[in-house]
Each structure stands twice: as C-alpha cells, then as structure tokens.
Write a protein that holds these residues in place. Sequence first.
Motif, PDB file in Angstrom:
ATOM      1  N   LEU A  40       0.865  -1.175   0.000  1.00 15.97           N
ATOM      2  CA  LEU A  40       0.000   0.000   0.000  1.00 15.97           C
ATOM      3  C   LEU A  40       0.900   1.223   0.000  1.00 15.97           C
ATOM      4  O   LEU A  40       1.727   1.390   0.900  1.00 15.97           O
ATOM      5  N   ASP A  41       0.755   2.046  -1.021  1.00 14.67           N
ATOM      6  CA  ASP A  41       1.613   3.222  -1.163  1.00 14.67           C
ATOM      7  C   ASP A  41       0.871   4.506  -0.824  1.00 14.67           C
ATOM      8  O   ASP A  41      -0.358   4.595  -0.995  1.00 14.67           O
ATOM      9  N   PRO A  42       1.607   5.536  -0.378  1.00 19.77           N
ATOM     10  CA  PRO A  42       0.987   6.829  -0.116  1.00 19.77           C
ATOM     11  C   PRO A  42       0.256   7.321  -1.367  1.00 19.77           C
ATOM     12  O   PRO A  42       0.731   7.140  -2.485  1.00 19.77           O
ATOM     13  N   GLY A  43      -0.914   7.906  -1.136  1.00 19.10           N
ATOM     14  CA  GLY A  43      -1.698   8.444  -2.248  1.00 19.10           C
ATOM     15  C   GLY A  43      -2.664   7.444  -2.856  1.00 19.10           C
ATOM     16  O   GLY A  43      -3.435   7.812  -3.743  1.00 19.10           O
ATOM     17  N   SER A  44      -2.650   6.195  -2.416  1.00 14.24           N
ATOM     18  CA  SER A  44      -3.602   5.213  -2.938  1.00 14.24           C
ATOM     19  C   SER A  44      -5.019   5.740  -2.677  1.00 14.24           C
ATOM     20  O   SER A  44      -5.415   5.931  -1.529  1.00 14.24           O
ATOM     21  N   PRO A  45      -5.800   6.005  -3.749  1.00 13.05           N
ATOM     22  CA  PRO A  45      -7.108   6.648  -3.566  1.00 13.05           C
ATOM     23  C   PRO A  45      -8.159   5.691  -3.012  1.00 13.05           C
ATOM     24  O   PRO A  45      -8.243   4.535  -3.410  1.00 13.05           O
ATOM     25  N   PHE A  46      -8.954   6.199  -2.086  1.00 16.03           N
ATOM     26  CA  PHE A  46     -10.061   5.444  -1.513  1.00 16.03           C
ATOM     27  C   PHE A  46     -11.338   5.741  -2.286  1.00 16.03           C
ATOM     28  O   PHE A  46     -11.586   6.885  -2.675  1.00 16.03           O
ATOM     29  N   THR A  47     -12.137   4.713  -2.469  1.00 16.78           N
ATOM     30  CA  THR A  47     -13.467   4.858  -3.058  1.00 16.78           C
ATOM     31  C   THR A  47     -14.460   4.310  -2.040  1.00 16.78           C
ATOM     32  O   THR A  47     -14.261   3.217  -1.496  1.00 16.78           O
ATOM     33  N   PHE A  48     -15.530   5.055  -1.810  1.00 18.11           N
ATOM     34  CA  PHE A  48     -16.547   4.678  -0.829  1.00 18.11           C
ATOM     35  C   PHE A  48     -17.923   4.664  -1.489  1.00 18.11           C
ATOM     36  O   PHE A  48     -18.584   5.704  -1.561  1.00 18.11           O
ATOM     37  N   TRP A  58     -13.604   5.659   7.488  1.00 16.49           N
ATOM     38  CA  TRP A  58     -12.534   6.445   6.872  1.00 16.49           C
ATOM     39  C   TRP A  58     -13.046   7.343   5.748  1.00 16.49           C
ATOM     40  O   TRP A  58     -12.258   7.917   4.996  1.00 16.49           O
ATOM     41  N   SER A  59     -14.352   7.482   5.614  1.00 19.32           N
ATOM     42  CA  SER A  59     -14.915   8.184   4.453  1.00 19.32           C
ATOM     43  C   SER A  59     -14.508   9.652   4.364  1.00 19.32           C
ATOM     44  O   SER A  59     -14.670  10.270   3.312  1.00 19.32           O
ATOM     45  N   SER A  60     -13.959  10.217   5.431  1.00 17.09           N
ATOM     46  CA  SER A  60     -13.479  11.602   5.354  1.00 17.09           C
ATOM     47  C   SER A  60     -12.098  11.696   4.697  1.00 17.09           C
ATOM     48  O   SER A  60     -11.598  12.792   4.451  1.00 17.09           O
ATOM     49  N   HIS A  61     -11.485  10.546   4.412  1.00 13.77           N
ATOM     50  CA  HIS A  61     -10.164  10.514   3.777  1.00 13.77           C
ATOM     51  C   HIS A  61     -10.314  10.158   2.298  1.00 13.77           C
ATOM     52  O   HIS A  61     -11.047   9.242   1.943  1.00 13.77           O
ATOM     53  N   SER A  62      -9.576  10.847   1.454  1.00 17.25           N
ATOM     54  CA  SER A  62      -9.661  10.558   0.015  1.00 17.25           C
ATOM     55  C   SER A  62      -8.596   9.563  -0.438  1.00 17.25           C
ATOM     56  O   SER A  62      -8.729   8.967  -1.509  1.00 17.25           O
ATOM     57  N   ALA A  63      -7.546   9.380   0.372  1.00 19.48           N
ATOM     58  CA  ALA A  63      -6.439   8.501  -0.028  1.00 19.48           C
ATOM     59  C   ALA A  63      -5.631   8.110   1.206  1.00 19.48           C
ATOM     60  O   ALA A  63      -5.736   8.737   2.268  1.00 19.48           O
ATOM     61  N   TRP A  64      -4.803   7.062   1.021  1.00 21.47           N
ATOM     62  CA  TRP A  64      -3.883   6.645   2.079  1.00 21.47           C
ATOM     63  C   TRP A  64      -2.847   7.740   2.267  1.00 21.47           C
ATOM     64  O   TRP A  64      -2.123   8.095   1.331  1.00 21.47           O
ATOM     65  N   ALA A  65      -2.756   8.298   3.471  1.00 18.32           N
ATOM     66  CA  ALA A  65      -1.886   9.442   3.713  1.00 18.32           C
ATOM     67  C   ALA A  65      -0.627   9.075   4.482  1.00 18.32           C
ATOM     68  O   ALA A  65       0.226   9.916   4.701  1.00 18.32           O
ATOM     69  N   SER A  66      -0.495   7.825   4.878  1.00 14.24           N
ATOM     70  CA  SER A  66       0.680   7.402   5.621  1.00 14.24           C
ATOM     71  C   SER A  66       1.771   6.962   4.641  1.00 14.24           C
ATOM     72  O   SER A  66       1.644   7.131   3.433  1.00 14.24           O
ATOM     73  N   TRP A  82       0.459  -6.230   8.874  1.00 11.91           N
ATOM     74  CA  TRP A  82       0.930  -5.058   8.140  1.00 11.91           C
ATOM     75  C   TRP A  82       2.285  -4.633   8.695  1.00 11.91           C
ATOM     76  O   TRP A  82       2.483  -4.576   9.908  1.00 11.91           O
ATOM     77  N   LYS A  83       3.204  -4.324   7.813  1.00  8.16           N
ATOM     78  CA  LYS A  83       4.533  -3.861   8.213  1.00  8.16           C
ATOM     79  C   LYS A  83       4.636  -2.390   7.820  1.00  8.16           C
ATOM     80  O   LYS A  83       4.645  -2.051   6.640  1.00  8.16           O
ATOM     81  N   PHE A  84       4.689  -1.515   8.825  1.00  5.21           N
ATOM     82  CA  PHE A  84       4.714  -0.068   8.596  1.00  5.21           C
ATOM     83  C   PHE A  84       6.152   0.449   8.524  1.00  5.21           C
ATOM     84  O   PHE A  84       7.018   0.005   9.268  1.00  5.21           O
ATOM     85  N   PHE A  85       6.334   1.421   7.642  1.00  2.00           N
ATOM     86  CA  PHE A  85       7.626   2.073   7.444  1.00  2.00           C
ATOM     87  C   PHE A  85       7.475   3.577   7.577  1.00  2.00           C
ATOM     88  O   PHE A  85       6.427   4.140   7.250  1.00  2.00           O
ATOM     89  N   ALA A  86       8.533   4.242   8.011  1.00  2.00           N
ATOM     90  CA  ALA A  86       8.590   5.704   8.009  1.00  2.00           C
ATOM     91  C   ALA A  86       8.794   6.183   6.577  1.00  2.00           C
ATOM     92  O   ALA A  86       9.105   5.384   5.677  1.00  2.00           O
ATOM     93  N   ALA A  87       8.655   7.480   6.353  1.00  2.00           N
ATOM     94  CA  ALA A  87       8.814   8.042   5.010  1.00  2.00           C
ATOM     95  C   ALA A  87      10.192   7.741   4.417  1.00  2.00           C
ATOM     96  O   ALA A  87      10.333   7.595   3.201  1.00  2.00           O
ATOM     97  N   ASP A  88      11.216   7.596   5.279  1.00  3.46           N
ATOM     98  CA  ASP A  88      12.568   7.315   4.785  1.00  3.46           C
ATOM     99  C   ASP A  88      12.824   5.817   4.586  1.00  3.46           C
ATOM    100  O   ASP A  88      13.938   5.401   4.274  1.00  3.46           O
ATOM    101  N   GLY A  89      11.790   4.988   4.782  1.00  5.07           N
ATOM    102  CA  GLY A  89      11.929   3.544   4.585  1.00  5.07           C
ATOM    103  C   GLY A  89      12.325   2.771   5.828  1.00  5.07           C
ATOM    104  O   GLY A  89      12.448   1.548   5.782  1.00  5.07           O
TER     105      GLY A  89
END
Length: 189
Positions: A40-48, A58-66, A82-89
């Motif tokens: 899952l990449d930042p900016g992945s758009p959500f459809t509801f 999560w309907s107030s969010h338009s995309a994955w922001a993390s 799920w394995k979470f990473f910081a912006a620097d990887g």
Amino acid sequence: MHLFAPGTRIRRREVLHGELWMEHPVTVVSDDGDVLAVRLDPGSPFTFPDHPHGPHPWSSHSAWASSVVLQLHKTDAAYGVWKFFAADGTFLHWYINFEAPIVRHPDAFDTDDHGLDLIVHPDGSRTWKDVQDLHWQRAEGRIDLATVGRVLEAAAEVTGFLDAGTAWWAAWAEWSPDRGPDHPAPVLS
C-alpha cells in the motif's frame, strides 16, 4: 485458486454484509497461494460506494496518507499482518489488523476490518489498539457475537505465535520498500 503476479495492481476491498463499503489499489509483491503480500503506497485513492450501513469510518479521507505499508494476508487467517515504514523507509512496527479472511477475485480481494489491532514494536513489546471497537462494532450491527468470538480466537493465535517466537510473518523481516514493489518473497524453509 487465482494467484496474482508480482507487480500487478489489484484492489483491496472492504465488504460489509455482502456489499462493497470501501476499496483502494495495492500492488502485489508476492503470492504463493498461502500468503498474499501487497504494498500500500501513499496516495492510494479510496473509493466509498453508498452502503446501507452508512458511511465507512474512513470516508473523510480521500487517499492513504501514511507511508508505505506491506500487507501480508495468509489464507484463512482472520487477520492481516501489516509492516509499517517511516517516510525514509525505516521499519516502524508490525500491525496486526484483525479482519475477515480474504476472498480472492480475478482483480481484487475482499476482507472486512473488525476493529481490533495489535502493534508489535521493534523491541517485541506489544500495544493493543481499538479494543473497545469490538463492542462498538457489535452494538452498531457491523459484526455479530460469533464474529467477536472468531476475532478473540485469532488474537489468541497471534499472541501464541509471538509468545513462542514462531510468527510466520517473521520471514518478511528483511523486506523493505526500497527494494521496490517487485522484490521477491522471502525463501521459506
């Protein structure tokens, strides 16, 4: 069973009471028929889509922001890892998302988030998250008592793996986003 090729874009769909409630694209990292790994990449758009149960939480969010998240889905498991990473990887933590076992389709997979989560920090310590959501989701009619029981069974299974040092997702400990979405799966012995 339909296997997804690495690098393929598919949709992760949340289905509540048989109706689509949310979807967004993910990229397949690996699929061996037992474990489906997607990125899952930042900016992945959500459809509801409109849903009889009302708006998705999560309907107030338009995309994955993390930042980048590797999601591992084991066949028939009532949770995703799920394995979470910081912006620097940099690796942040494992996140166990208790959810319905995935159902595969030719270009997507379905699940439904059941609210309870477990964060496993790099030092092995654990933090339960959204414990009250099990009650809330049952009170709201999202899940029934039998589902609550399955979630608690899955939570016991996960903590058993962690306590015994036998977490199947440990095989993915070295995976990082800088290897790209097509990085092959780890070799399991």
